[in-house]
Scaffold this motif. Structure first.
Motif, PDB file in Angstrom:
ATOM      1  N   LEU A   1      -8.135   3.444  -2.267  1.00 30.78           N
ATOM      2  CA  LEU A   1      -7.457   2.546  -3.214  1.00 30.78           C
ATOM      3  C   LEU A   1      -8.302   1.331  -3.566  1.00 30.78           C
ATOM      4  O   LEU A   1      -8.109   0.718  -4.616  1.00 30.78           O
ATOM      5  CB  LEU A   1      -6.115   2.081  -2.635  1.00 30.78           C
ATOM      6  N   THR A  45      -3.114  12.401  -5.223  1.00 31.81           N
ATOM      7  CA  THR A  45      -3.430  12.024  -3.846  1.00 31.81           C
ATOM      8  C   THR A  45      -4.809  12.496  -3.425  1.00 31.81           C
ATOM      9  O   THR A  45      -5.585  11.736  -2.826  1.00 31.81           O
ATOM     10  CB  THR A  45      -2.376  12.608  -2.883  1.00 31.81           C
ATOM     11  N   HIS A  86       1.132   9.840  -5.235  1.00 30.48           N
ATOM     12  CA  HIS A  86       1.657  11.161  -4.887  1.00 30.48           C
ATOM     13  C   HIS A  86       2.542  11.734  -5.996  1.00 30.48           C
ATOM     14  O   HIS A  86       2.496  12.933  -6.284  1.00 30.48           O
ATOM     15  CB  HIS A  86       2.450  11.066  -3.579  1.00 30.48           C
ATOM     16  N   ALA A 137      -7.880   9.931  -2.514  1.00 35.58           N
ATOM     17  CA  ALA A 137      -8.301   9.925  -1.107  1.00 35.58           C
ATOM     18  C   ALA A 137      -9.789  10.213  -0.966  1.00 35.58           C
ATOM     19  O   ALA A 137     -10.429   9.770  -0.001  1.00 35.58           O
ATOM     20  CB  ALA A 137      -7.490  10.950  -0.320  1.00 35.58           C
ATOM     21  N   TRP A 166       0.630   4.337  -2.757  1.00 32.18           N
ATOM     22  CA  TRP A 166       0.384   5.741  -2.427  1.00 32.18           C
ATOM     23  C   TRP A 166       1.540   6.630  -2.875  1.00 32.18           C
ATOM     24  O   TRP A 166       1.332   7.790  -3.267  1.00 32.18           O
ATOM     25  CB  TRP A 166       0.156   5.900  -0.931  1.00 32.18           C
ATOM     26  N   THR A 211       0.814  -1.215   0.000  1.00 34.68           N
ATOM     27  CA  THR A 211       0.000   0.000   0.000  1.00 34.68           C
ATOM     28  C   THR A 211       0.847   1.264   0.000  1.00 34.68           C
ATOM     29  O   THR A 211       0.533   2.244  -0.693  1.00 34.68           O
ATOM     30  CB  THR A 211      -0.929   0.004   1.230  1.00 34.68           C
ATOM     31  N   SER A 212       1.928   1.266   0.743  1.00 33.18           N
ATOM     32  CA  SER A 212       2.770   2.463   0.810  1.00 33.18           C
ATOM     33  C   SER A 212       3.385   2.788  -0.544  1.00 33.18           C
ATOM     34  O   SER A 212       3.486   3.966  -0.936  1.00 33.18           O
ATOM     35  CB  SER A 212       3.873   2.276   1.858  1.00 33.18           C
TER      36      SER A 212
END
Length: 625
Positions: free
Chosen positions: A502, A492, A487, A496, A483, A479-480
Motif C-alpha cells: 500500500l 488484492t 479486496h 500485495a 485492504w 489500513t484494514s
C-alpha cells in the motif's frame, strides 16, 4: 500648429487621463493586496525606493564640489564656491564615494526585498485563488473559456500582481519628484529653460505610454492563443501524448502549428507596434535635440565665465538625468496599465460568487435514504450553448436498486451523472432526494452520500494507500479498511505484489511505479468503495479492464452494491444486463425503460444494439478458437 497641438491633446492626453482614472480602483486594490501580504516588506520596499530618489542629484552635487575644490587647489582658477572651499578635497571625495556606496547598498537591499515580496505574493495570491476555486462547487467555472483565461493570467502573473503596480506607482511618484527638482534647479539658469524641456519631453512620455500599453492590451486579448501555444508545446514535450507523437510522427505537425500561431500573434503585435516605434523614435529625436541645445547653452555660459566647471557638471548632469527620468517616467507610466490589465481577471476570480446557489436554511442529507431519487421533468443546457442536452427527463432510483444508462455517445448519460452529483443544476425541472430538491440540501453533506468512478478518473502521483484513501479522507490511516476496498475490486494480488504494498509510490512524475490502465482503474474503483456512500455512480467503471477481469468483478457486483442506489453507465451490454432497470437515452430523452428481458422483448433500439454487440463478441470468440 494649434491644430496639431489640439489633435495631440485629444488623441493622446485625454485617453491617458481616462485610463489613469479607470485604473485608480485597481491601483488601490493592488496596494492593499500587497500590504495584506506583508506590511513590513511593503514598507521596506517603499522606503528604499524613496531613499534612492535623492541619490542621483546628491551624487551630482558632491561631484560639483569635488571638481570645484580640485580646480581651486590646483590654483588654475579662482572658484567662487564657498561650500566647496569650506572642507578639504578629501572630505568631498569621501562624501561622493559614500553616496555611491550607499546607493549600491540601497539598490541591492531594495532588489532583495522585492524578490522576497514576489515569492510571498506568489504564494499569497495562489492560496487565495485556490481558496476561491474551492468555493466553485460545480463545473461551470472550469468549463468557461473566459474563466480559463483569467486562471491562466493569474497563474502566470501571480508573482507580479500588486508588487509591480506598487513599485511602478511609487517609482512614478519618485521620478516625478526628481523631474520637478531638476526643473527647479534649472530655473536658476533661465526661467524658460525648464518649460521648454518639459514641453519637448511630453510627446515622448505619451508615446512611451501608448507603445507599452498597446502591447499589453494585445497580449492580454491574445490569452486564448497563448493557452493554445502552451497546449501545442505541452503536446510535444510531455509524456501524455509522447507515444502518439512518436508513433504517428506528429512532432512536425504540432511544431508547425506552434510556429504558425506564434507568427500570427507576432504579426498582429507588429502591426500595432511598428508605427508606434517610428513615431516614438521621432519624438525621442526631437526631445534629445532640445536637450542637446540646452546643454550647448550651459557650455556657452561656462565659456562666458558665468558658470564654473563644477556648475557645468551639475547642470549638464541634471539635463542628462532629466532626459533619463522623463524616459523612465514614460516607461513606468505605460507599465502601470500593463500590470493593471491582469488585475481585473484576478479580482473576478477572487470575487466570483459560488456557481451553485446555496440554500438559506439547508437540510442535511438523509441517512439512510428512505425513498430514493427522482428526476422530475429535468432539462439541461450547458452554459453558452443553445441546444439542450437533456429534454424533459423523468425517472427514479430506488434504494438497493441498480439502474443502467445506455445510449449513443452524446446522448446525455454523463450529463445526468453531473446533475445527480450536483456539479450542475438543471435548467428546468427538479432532482429530489427523499422528496427534497437537491438544491435545498447542504452541498458538502449531500456530496458525502455519493461515491463515483468516472471514465476519466484521476491517476494520483501518490502512494497506493493515498490513491484509495482519498475516496474518504479519514480512511487514509485505516489500513484494514483500505485492504477491504482492495479486496472488493479483486485487486488484492497485484497490490500485495507491489514493492511496498500500500505504501508503493505511483506515477512517473516523481519517480514512482506506473501501472497498467486496468490496475489504475481498479484503484479508482477501490477509491469509490472505500467511501461509505449510499449512492454509487459508475461511469464506464470497467472500460480499461479486460473482459475476464470485468466478469470477475461483476460476479460479485450485487454483493458490493447491496443496500446502495447504483447508477451504472457502460457501453458493454453484457455489463448492463445485470441491472434491475435499464434506461435507453437518445436525443436527450429516455426512449426505452425496463429490465434487460423486457427491453429484449420490446425489440426496439436497445435490443438491436445488444444483438449487434453480442454478434460482434461471438464472431471474435469464434476467430479466437
Amino acid at each position: 500648429m494649434i491644430t496639431l497641438l489640439r489633435r495631440f491633446i485629444l488623441h493622446s492626453l485625454f485617453p491617458l487621463r481616462e485610463t489613469l482614472t479607470k485604473s485608480k480602483r485597481m491601483l488601490l486594490s493592488a496596494i492593499q493586496l500587497t500590504w495584506r501580504c506583508s506590511p513590513l516588506l511593503t514598507f521596506g520596499i517603499l522606503l528604499f525606493l524613496i531613499l534612492q530618489t535623492f541619490l542621483p542629484l546628491l551624487n551630482l552635487f558632491f561631484f560639483r564640489l569635488v571638481l570645484n575644490r580640485a580646480i581651486s587647489d590646483a590654483g588654475n582658477h579662482t572658484i567662487s564656491d564657498p561650500l566647496a572651499l569650506r572642507f578639504p578635497l578629501i572630505i568631498w571625495i569621501a562624501c561622493m564615494v559614500i553616496t555611491v556606496v550607499i546607493g549600491q547598498l540601497f539598490q541591492l537591499t531594495a532588489q532583495t526585498l522585492q524578490t522576497m515580496m514576489a515569492d510571498r505574493l506568489t504564494v499569497y495570491v495562489t492560496e487565495h485563488i485556490i481558496h476561491a476555486a474551492n468555493h466553485w462547487q460545480g463545473l461551470s467555472r472550469f468549463e468557461d473559456p473566459a474563466f480559463a483565461d483569467d486562471l491562466n493570467r493569474a497563474r502566470n502573473n501571480a508573482h507580479r500582481l500588486g508588487l509591480d503596480i506598487m513599485i511602478n506607482g511609487a517609482s512614478i511618484l519618485m521620478s516625478a519628484f526628481t523631474i520637478i527638482s531638476i526643473l527647479l534647479l534649472l530655473i536658476s539658469l533661465h526661467v524658460l529653460l525648464p518649460l521648454i524641456l518639459l514641453i519637448s519631453s511630453l510627446p515622448s512620455i505619451v508615446y512611451w505610454w501608448k507603445y507599452i500599453s498597446s502591447n499589453a492590451r494585445i497580449l492580454y486579448n491574445q490569452t486564448p492563443d497563448a493557452r493554445r501555444l502552451e497546449y501545442y508545446r505541452n503536446i510535444m514535450i510531455t509524456i501524455d501524448a509522447a507515444k502518439d507523437v512518436r508513433l504517428y510522427g506528429l512532432g512536425l505537425f504540432f511544431s508547425r502549428s506552434y510556429n504558425t500561431l506564434f507568427a500570427s500573434i507576432m504579426t498582429h503585435l507588429n502591426a500595432t507596434r511598428d508605427p508606434l516605434t517610428r513615431t516614438l523614435a521621432l519624438v525621442n529625436i526631437l526631445s534629445s535635440t532640445i536637450m542637446g541645445l540646452a546643454f550647448t547653452y550651459i557650455v556657452w555660459l561656462t565659456i562666458q565665465g558665468r558658470l564654473s566647471l563644477g556648475s557645468l557638471i551639475l547642470f549638464g548632469g541634471a539635463i542628462t538625468l532629466l532626459q533619463s527620468q522623463i524616459r523612465r517616467l514614460g516607461v513606468l507610466g505605460a507599465q502601470l496599465p500593463e500590470s493593471l490589465h491582469f488585475l481585473p481577471g484576478v479580482f473576478r476570480l477572487l470575487e466570483a460568487l459560488p456557481d451553485l446557489p446555496v440554500a438559506a436554511f439547508p437540510y442535511f442529507a438523509p441517512r439512510p435514504i428512505q425513498h430514493g431519487i427522482i428526476f422530475d421533468h429535468v432539462s439541461f443546457t450547458y452554459p453558452g450553448q443553445s441546444k439542450p442536452i437533456l429534454q424533459d427527463i423523468s425517472f427514479n432510483l430506488k434504494p438497493g436498486e441498480c439502474v443502467a444508462l445506455v445510449g449513443h455517445n452524446g446522448a446525455g448519460k454523463t450529463t445526468i451523472v453531473k446533475l445527480l452529483l450536483r456539479l450542475y443544476d438543471p435548467t428546468a425541472g427538479r432532482i429530489l432526494l427523499d422528496g427534497i430538491d437537491l438544491r435545498d440540501y447542504d452541498l458538502n453533506d449531500l456530496r458525502r452520500v455519493f461515491g463515483a468512478v468516472f471514465q476519466d478518473f484521476v491517476r494520483y502521483d501518490l502512494s497506493v494507500a493515498e490513491n484509495i484513501g482519498l475516496g474518504q479522507i479519514n480512511a487514509l490511516q485505516n489500513t484494514s479498511k483500505l485492504w477491504e476496498a482492495v479486496h472488493k475490486v479483486d485487486a488484492t494480488s497485484f497490490v500485495a505484489e507491489l514493492p511496498q504494498g500500500l505504501d508503493t509510490m505511483l506515477g512517473r512524475t516523481f519517480g514512482g511505479l506506473d501501472l497498467s490502465g486496468g490496475q489504475w482503474q481498479k484503484l479508482a474503483l477501490a477509491r469509490a468503495f472505500v467511501r461509505d456512500s449510499q449512492v454509487l455512480v459508475l461511469d464506464e467503471p470497467t472500460a480499461a479492464l479486460d473482459m475476464q477481469t470485468e466478469y470477475e468483478i461483476y460476479t460479485h457486483f450485487r454483493e458490493l452494491t447491496r443496500d446502495r442506489i447504483t447508477l451504472l453507465i457502460s457501453h458493454r451490454f453484457s455489463t448492463v444486463r445485470m441491472a434491475d432497470r435499464i434506461l435507453f437515452l437518445q436525443d436527450g430523452r429516455i426512449q426505452e425503460e425496463g429490465s434487460h428481458a423486457e427491453l429484449m422483448i420490446l425489440n426496439a433500439n436497445y435490443a438491436r444494439f445488444y444483438n449487434i454487440q453480442a454478434a460482434h463478441y461471438l464472431e471474435k470468440s469464434k476467430k479466437g478458437r
